[in-house]
Each structure stands twice: as C-alpha cells, then as structure tokens.
Design a protein around this motif. Sequence first.
Motif, PDB file in Angstrom:
ATOM      1  N   ASP B  12      -9.396  23.392  -2.424  1.00 19.04           N
ATOM      2  CA  ASP B  12      -8.230  23.739  -2.326  1.00 19.04           C
ATOM      3  C   ASP B  12      -7.603  22.330  -2.211  1.00 19.04           C
ATOM      4  O   ASP B  12      -6.224  22.234  -2.245  1.00 19.04           O
ATOM      5  CB  ASP B  12      -9.154  22.544  -1.184  1.00 19.04           C
ATOM      6  CG  ASP B  12     -10.097  23.561  -0.044  1.00 19.04           C
ATOM      7  OD1 ASP B  12      -9.700  24.991  -0.464  1.00 19.04           O
ATOM      8  OD2 ASP B  12     -11.247  23.591   0.468  1.00 19.04           O
ATOM      9  N   VAL B  13      -8.459  21.091  -2.708  1.00 19.44           N
ATOM     10  CA  VAL B  13      -7.084  20.425  -3.658  1.00 19.44           C
ATOM     11  C   VAL B  13      -6.130  20.770  -4.348  1.00 19.44           C
ATOM     12  O   VAL B  13      -4.920  20.259  -4.411  1.00 19.44           O
ATOM     13  CB  VAL B  13      -7.483  18.722  -4.085  1.00 19.44           C
ATOM     14  CG1 VAL B  13      -6.613  17.354  -4.415  1.00 19.44           C
ATOM     15  CG2 VAL B  13      -8.552  18.223  -2.789  1.00 19.44           C
ATOM     16  N   ALA B  14      -6.413  21.135  -6.020  1.00 24.18           N
ATOM     17  CA  ALA B  14      -5.760  22.192  -6.588  1.00 24.18           C
ATOM     18  C   ALA B  14      -4.463  23.270  -5.771  1.00 24.18           C
ATOM     19  O   ALA B  14      -3.377  22.729  -6.607  1.00 24.18           O
ATOM     20  CB  ALA B  14      -6.635  22.786  -7.341  1.00 24.18           C
ATOM     21  N   ARG B  15      -4.548  23.507  -4.825  1.00 22.30           N
ATOM     22  CA  ARG B  15      -4.055  24.603  -4.078  1.00 22.30           C
ATOM     23  C   ARG B  15      -2.710  23.481  -3.893  1.00 22.30           C
ATOM     24  O   ARG B  15      -2.186  23.791  -4.012  1.00 22.30           O
ATOM     25  CB  ARG B  15      -4.742  25.500  -3.513  1.00 22.30           C
ATOM     26  CG  ARG B  15      -3.669  26.682  -2.975  1.00 22.30           C
ATOM     27  CD  ARG B  15      -4.704  27.352  -2.423  1.00 22.30           C
ATOM     28  NE  ARG B  15      -5.935  27.190  -2.166  1.00 22.30           N
ATOM     29  CZ  ARG B  15      -5.668  26.604  -0.277  1.00 22.30           C
ATOM     30  NH1 ARG B  15      -4.692  25.868  -0.049  1.00 22.30           N
ATOM     31  NH2 ARG B  15      -7.540  25.755  -0.350  1.00 22.30           N
ATOM     32  N   SER B  25     -10.470  18.455 -11.761  1.00 23.31           N
ATOM     33  CA  SER B  25     -11.583  17.451 -11.756  1.00 23.31           C
ATOM     34  C   SER B  25     -11.118  16.759 -12.977  1.00 23.31           C
ATOM     35  O   SER B  25     -11.655  15.348 -13.050  1.00 23.31           O
ATOM     36  CB  SER B  25     -12.345  18.415 -12.768  1.00 23.31           C
ATOM     37  OG  SER B  25     -12.915  18.039 -13.271  1.00 23.31           O
ATOM     38  N   ASN B  26     -10.292  16.063 -13.973  1.00 20.93           N
ATOM     39  CA  ASN B  26      -9.683  15.191 -14.833  1.00 20.93           C
ATOM     40  C   ASN B  26      -9.175  13.555 -14.352  1.00 20.93           C
ATOM     41  O   ASN B  26      -9.256  12.980 -14.733  1.00 20.93           O
ATOM     42  CB  ASN B  26      -8.943  15.727 -15.512  1.00 20.93           C
ATOM     43  CG  ASN B  26      -9.271  16.654 -16.513  1.00 20.93           C
ATOM     44  OD1 ASN B  26     -10.548  16.541 -17.293  1.00 20.93           O
ATOM     45  ND2 ASN B  26      -8.847  17.826 -16.858  1.00 20.93           N
ATOM     46  N   GLY B  33      -5.008  12.835 -20.688  1.00 25.14           N
ATOM     47  CA  GLY B  33      -4.729  14.030 -20.515  1.00 25.14           C
ATOM     48  C   GLY B  33      -3.863  14.302 -18.976  1.00 25.14           C
ATOM     49  O   GLY B  33      -3.773  15.877 -19.387  1.00 25.14           O
ATOM     50  N   VAL B  34      -4.073  13.206 -18.335  1.00 23.69           N
ATOM     51  CA  VAL B  34      -2.923  13.493 -16.981  1.00 23.69           C
ATOM     52  C   VAL B  34      -2.094  13.084 -17.034  1.00 23.69           C
ATOM     53  O   VAL B  34      -2.157  11.693 -16.952  1.00 23.69           O
ATOM     54  CB  VAL B  34      -4.221  13.423 -16.000  1.00 23.69           C
ATOM     55  CG1 VAL B  34      -3.468  14.080 -14.595  1.00 23.69           C
ATOM     56  CG2 VAL B  34      -4.986  14.889 -16.013  1.00 23.69           C
ATOM     57  N   SER B  35      -0.434  13.249 -17.248  1.00 24.51           N
ATOM     58  CA  SER B  35       0.635  12.597 -16.823  1.00 24.51           C
ATOM     59  C   SER B  35       0.253  11.672 -14.498  1.00 24.51           C
ATOM     60  O   SER B  35      -0.103  11.676 -14.413  1.00 24.51           O
ATOM     61  CB  SER B  35       1.643  13.432 -16.327  1.00 24.51           C
ATOM     62  OG  SER B  35       1.647  14.254 -15.251  1.00 24.51           O
ATOM     63  N   ARG B  41       0.483  12.229  -7.562  1.00 23.96           N
ATOM     64  CA  ARG B  41      -0.089  13.603  -6.794  1.00 23.96           C
ATOM     65  C   ARG B  41      -1.345  14.070  -6.091  1.00 23.96           C
ATOM     66  O   ARG B  41      -1.910  13.928  -5.176  1.00 23.96           O
ATOM     67  CB  ARG B  41       1.049  14.939  -7.454  1.00 23.96           C
ATOM     68  CG  ARG B  41       0.976  16.215  -6.346  1.00 23.96           C
ATOM     69  CD  ARG B  41       1.578  15.687  -5.739  1.00 23.96           C
ATOM     70  NE  ARG B  41       2.135  17.041  -4.976  1.00 23.96           N
ATOM     71  CZ  ARG B  41       1.519  17.487  -3.448  1.00 23.96           C
ATOM     72  NH1 ARG B  41       1.177  15.592  -2.632  1.00 23.96           N
ATOM     73  NH2 ARG B  41       1.399  17.828  -3.091  1.00 23.96           N
ATOM     74  N   VAL B  42      -2.026  14.190  -7.488  1.00 21.24           N
ATOM     75  CA  VAL B  42      -2.804  14.723  -6.581  1.00 21.24           C
ATOM     76  C   VAL B  42      -3.928  13.248  -6.011  1.00 21.24           C
ATOM     77  O   VAL B  42      -5.064  13.624  -5.264  1.00 21.24           O
ATOM     78  CB  VAL B  42      -4.431  14.786  -8.011  1.00 21.24           C
ATOM     79  CG1 VAL B  42      -5.747  15.023  -7.603  1.00 21.24           C
ATOM     80  CG2 VAL B  42      -3.399  15.838  -9.192  1.00 21.24           C
ATOM     81  N   LEU B  43      -4.038  12.710  -6.675  1.00 20.17           N
ATOM     82  CA  LEU B  43      -5.032  11.178  -5.688  1.00 20.17           C
ATOM     83  C   LEU B  43      -4.490  11.338  -3.701  1.00 20.17           C
ATOM     84  O   LEU B  43      -4.595  11.144  -3.192  1.00 20.17           O
ATOM     85  CB  LEU B  43      -3.951   9.530  -6.258  1.00 20.17           C
ATOM     86  CG  LEU B  43      -5.203   9.645  -7.576  1.00 20.17           C
ATOM     87  CD1 LEU B  43      -4.921   8.015  -8.027  1.00 20.17           C
ATOM     88  CD2 LEU B  43      -6.897   9.793  -7.477  1.00 20.17           C
TER      89      LEU B  43
END
Lengths: 339, 339
Positions: B12-15, B25-26, B33-35, B41-43
């Motif tokens: 869900d978070v990914a979407r 996950s990363n 390896g995550v900009s 944005r993910v957080l």
Amino acid sequence: MTAGQGTVTMGDVARLAGVSKMTVSNVINNRPGVSEPVRRRVLEVVRESGYRINVSARTLRSGRTGVLGLAVPHVNSAYFGLLAEHVIEEAAGRGFHIAIEQTGAAAEGEFEVIAQSHKLQFDGLILSASGLDPADQRLVGGGIPMVMLGERDFAASFDHVAMPNEEGTKAAAEHLADRGCRRIAIVTGALGDGDVNVVTRRHRGYLAALLERGLAAEPELLVALDEMNARGGRRAAHRMVDSGLGFDGAVAVTDGVAQGLLRGFADRGVRVPDDVRLIGFDDVPDAEIMVPSLSTVSPDHRWMAAKAVELVTARIEDPERPATEHTAPFTIAERESTR
Amino acid sequence: MTAGQGTVTMGDVARLAGVSKMTVSNVINNRPGVSEPVRRRVLEVVRESGYRINVSARTLRSGRTGVLGLAVPHVNSAYFGLLAEHVIEEAAGRGFHIAIEQTGAAAEGEFEVIAQSHKLQFDGLILSASGLDPADQRLVGGGIPMVMLGERDFAASFDHVAMPNEEGTKAAAEHLADRGCRRIAIVTGALGDGDVNVVTRRHRGYLAALLERGLAAEPELLVALDEMNARGGRRAAHRMVDSGLGFDGAVAVTDGVAQGLLRGFADRGVRVPDDVRLIGFDDVPDAEIMVPSLSTVSPDHRWMAAKAVELVTARIEDPERPATEHTAPFTIAERESTR
DNA sequence: GACCGCAGCTGTATCGATAAAGAAGCGGTG
DNA sequence: CACCGCTTCTTTATCGATACAGCTGCGGTC
C-alpha cells in the motif's frame, strides 16, 4: 542435528509421509477430517524428522501469536516481581505466554512499549502504567487490546484493574488511629511526580481517615519523597527526625518506601513500633521478613492478575466490547510495625 | 484508525508513494541506494498512512527477530530482577530486545524454555540455569545460540558466565575471620537441592577459607536450609539458636537467605553484629537497606550482563565458535552486619 | 444405473516482507 | 556514437504455513 541448515519444513514432512502439506497442518493443529492411520503416520514422521513449526509463517497467515505483553515500570522491584509471577500463572492457564517488558516508569517508556508491542508480536498488552496521561492521544493509536493495571482514571477508554488506593490508605490510616496514633504522617511522592494518580489517591484516602477520626491534617505531616523507593524513604526518615517533626505514626505510600523509612528510623535510633508505628502498601514478600515485620495494605494480587488476564483475553476475542473497571479487594496485614 | 481491518501493508505504501515495495523496504531499513527525495516521500506516506511493518513477514523471510530470551528461575526475586535490569540495558545497546521467561528453578522448566524459545522467536537465549544437569542430552537438541549464566561446569559445551562462587565465599569467610570470628557457620541449601552446583561451590570456598585461617570445619556448623530463600533462612536461624549451636559468624549462601537469618535472629533476640556477624552473597539492592545493612559478596552484575549479551550475540553471528567461560569479578561490600 | 452426500485428502493462492538479479537513466570516454 | 560504470529503482521468486475450493471414492437411494 545441530543448528543452522537442517530446517525441516511442513513440506518436507508432507513429502516423507506421502500426504499434502494441508494434511500435515491439519494433524499438527488437531483439526478434524484426518483418518487415524494417516494421523499416526504424520506424527511418526514429525517425530523422526524433528520437525518444528515455524511460528513466523503461522503468525503471518493466522495473525495470532499467543503471547501477551506485561509492561511494568521496573522488573527490579519486589512488587512487580510478585505481580509478574501471578500474571504468568494466570496467563498460562488460558494458553497464553507472558513476555515482560520494562517501561522505566516513564510515559515515554510506556508509549515505547505500546508502539513496540506489535513489533514484539503481542496479541494483547497488560500495562502497569504509572506515568501515563490518560488523555494522551498516543494511547489511541496503539490499536492493540490493552488493559491498564494499577492505575485509575482510564475507565472511559480502557479496561482497567485498579488498586484500592483510596480505600486502602484510608483503612491504613484508620488502623494507626485505632492503635492510638494521634499525629499520623504520610510519606509519599511529590505531586507532579511520575506517579501522580497513585500519590493523589492515596493521599486522599489518608485525609478521609483523619477526618473521620477527628484528627487534624497538618500540612507538615505530609512528607514528600525525592525518590519513590527505599533510598528516598530512608532520606525522608532522616529529615522527619532531624527536623523535629513530632509524629507517632506514618503511612508509607509503598512497602518499598516503608522499608526505607524503617532503615532511616533505625539510623536515628527511632524505634518501630515503640516510638513510631508504621504501615505500608502492597504487601510485598519482604514485608514479613523485615525487622520489624511490616504492617501493610494487602491487595489481592492474585485476584488482580486473574482479572487483568481475563480482561485482555476478552478484548482479544471482542475488540468492540465496552471497557470496564474493577478495583481489587484488600485486607490490612497487621504485623510488628504497628503492634 | 481503530484496530482490526485497516492494516496498511508495504505494498500500500509503495502504491501511494509511487515506488516499488523494495524501495519502501530499503527506506524502512535504512539501506543505501535511495535518493533523498524518494526517501522523504516514502517516509511521508509511512507517517500519513500509519503503516507499521509486519514482523512475522520480515522474520519469515530474514530469519531474525532481534529478540533475546532471558530465562531466570523466578522473576519474583531481588537478585534476578537486578540482573534482568542490567541485561535489558546491555542488550538494548546492541539493538536487541529482551523477553524474560521464568523457569521455576527446575530442570523441567528450563528445558521447557529451551524447547519453546523457537516458538517465542528468540534469536538467542541467556539461561540462568539452576536445576540443569550439564550432561543432559536434551540440552543439545535446542539448536539455539545459548549462554549459561551463573552456573558452572558447562564449560565444554556452552558459553558460560560464572559467578565467583568459590572465590567469593572464600573471601566472605575470610572477612568474618578477620573480624575476629572463630566459629563460622555456613547456611546453605542441602546437597541434592535444585542448586547443587552453587551450593557445593560456595561450600568449598568456605572450607578453603577455614583451612587457610587454621579454623576447624566442624560438621554442625554446616546448616542446611529446607528452602533456599528468606523463609528458609528464618527457620534456619531459629534452629541455630534453639539448638544451642555456638557460633559467632555466619556465611549465608545468598542475600535472600541472609535476610531471613537477620529476621530469625531478631525473633530470638540475637543481635547482629554484636552477638553474631553475618555476610551474604549477591549484593541485592535491599542489602543496603536492611536493618542492620548487610555485608555481602558483591559480584559485578553489570559486567556479567554485558558479558552474557556479548557472548550470545557473538554466537548468533558465528554458531561454530568455540565455547568460552568467564568468571565475574567481585568485591566484598562491608556494611553493618560485620562491623 | 444415474445421482447424491459426505468424509478424506490435494492443489493453489495468499499472508507481508526480503534477496538477488535486472532495467533505466546519465555523465564520461576513446 | 557505441560502450562503460554507477546509482537508483523495479521485477520476480521465495520464506513456511493456512484457507478455501475442488477432487475422489464409496455407500446409499429411487
């Protein structure tokens, strides 16, 4: 078989027994619809192969772990040790395991445990709260079946097993009055402490007793602890004696504090119960062993543990049930310190 | 969001964040390896959605839970409470959580915990063994990284942090001799008790001290407890006095027993240290608070906890590493009971 | 003899995360 | 301009157990 590689899965068992995984699962979980010969064969293979179910996988699928968290302020405390022992037993009776967590008696620690209880895979949480503000919004976010233990004022929002704080302390102070005490001190945490609720409730019970016995509630008879444990109690005793405070009885907010008072009085040559009578609260195992042995308010610990476990399990079954509140019964254990 | 349905998954978070699950996950696991913009944005989405990682799923995949078991005979015991507090702290420093288990001081309970530790998802186990027979075959089957705490004689097969049983008791008895005691009793569990190793080791240290100081080891000075705790100690004290046993010093096998002795001597009007000097073993927090305060052998608890945690984590990293044994340093804490 | 019900078992999708390999974008280089 | 190395992100295949639909064989019924 050593550690590491050789993990036997349910699939392996199925292959070895010549059945499907689902049949193995059914046997493992004692579900019906498996014939006796097949069941026997599967169990045979389980034994021989040393198969052990993978709980993560099961939990991932079923959502239950069978573990209840018990969060206490300090594991290193006679009272909570006692409580934990009872809770463990009660939970075992209902097929649950108890995992003990420590909060450090601070609201932060308590939230931490609530927040982490999903991480630790608890089906429910018994929280012996002390620093928590019942109005705090973070309490709501938990989303885990939870029971408050030993605190009050959560009635509206949470299931709650309360100590007889007010009633118990009232009975304690009355007990001293009945033994002839006329100037009864109360030694307790300062307001604004981590344990506000316990402190104010117990103080209130003390005041009610004085009122009922027609004794004056003089302000200097309220002795504030700098630390709510034996060390703090010892220092408080020194201050009480050194400052020339006249008193012939003392109610301690906990047995731990009472133990410190005993020690502090001994330091100053004040004899208990000859010069001063002393009563505590909790009835920890040590109370009987102290010199002199300690009279104290003795809540029914087993009852509390049983109630708490009953409430969490009920809430796990039905998360929507209305919250209830219960207060533990108690007796006054009369020992040498008030005789 | 209440409990129940509304479980937000990593998918869900990914979407919602418009990235893949793996990227989420990363971010969650602080992997490189995550900009920066994506991470933010993910957080953001994680916060807004109230996402919480599902530990079962993670564990199923990765095989690690980050939880260490600590199995003690009784949670309701000053000594183990103290120990637990230190172990919790040390483990936290290494990113591990501690779950406390109770064995009931019986070999059965200890096997139970070992057997269940996979069920409870422990990455490793710190076992404060007392009833265990090191030769028991069931010990091998566990297959879980394990450290023995406080016992001896496991050297060959398990990592082991030992108490200075022999050395400590020897120093304790010598301490009494130095204070002028000539008839020193030792109050300890009967052989054949659950705590055989501790009992025999400590007895041996006592004998060594007497020998060194040229004192006779008279058999009647060995007082056997019917129960290795304060209650048993109290009864033992009564017997010692009532039977007319002449003695001017006593070594108690634990502080709990010493506390019982203090109480029992008080019951009989025997004064400590005036009539009899008393020394314990463990240095529980209460020792300072007792009346009189208790001299005792004080092992470095923090050191033991640190060592135990260090050893389990090392074994988790490398299950094949050879087992090692370590004995805790100690000091004699001199207090009123021997002054 | 075609059909039904049922106990007993199997096949497949799924829980939610992670590991490992692969694709896409991009400045630099001979 | 084809190719390289690098970072950043995506895809696909699991981890081990469980839910659910589906298949099979068999006695019973009209």
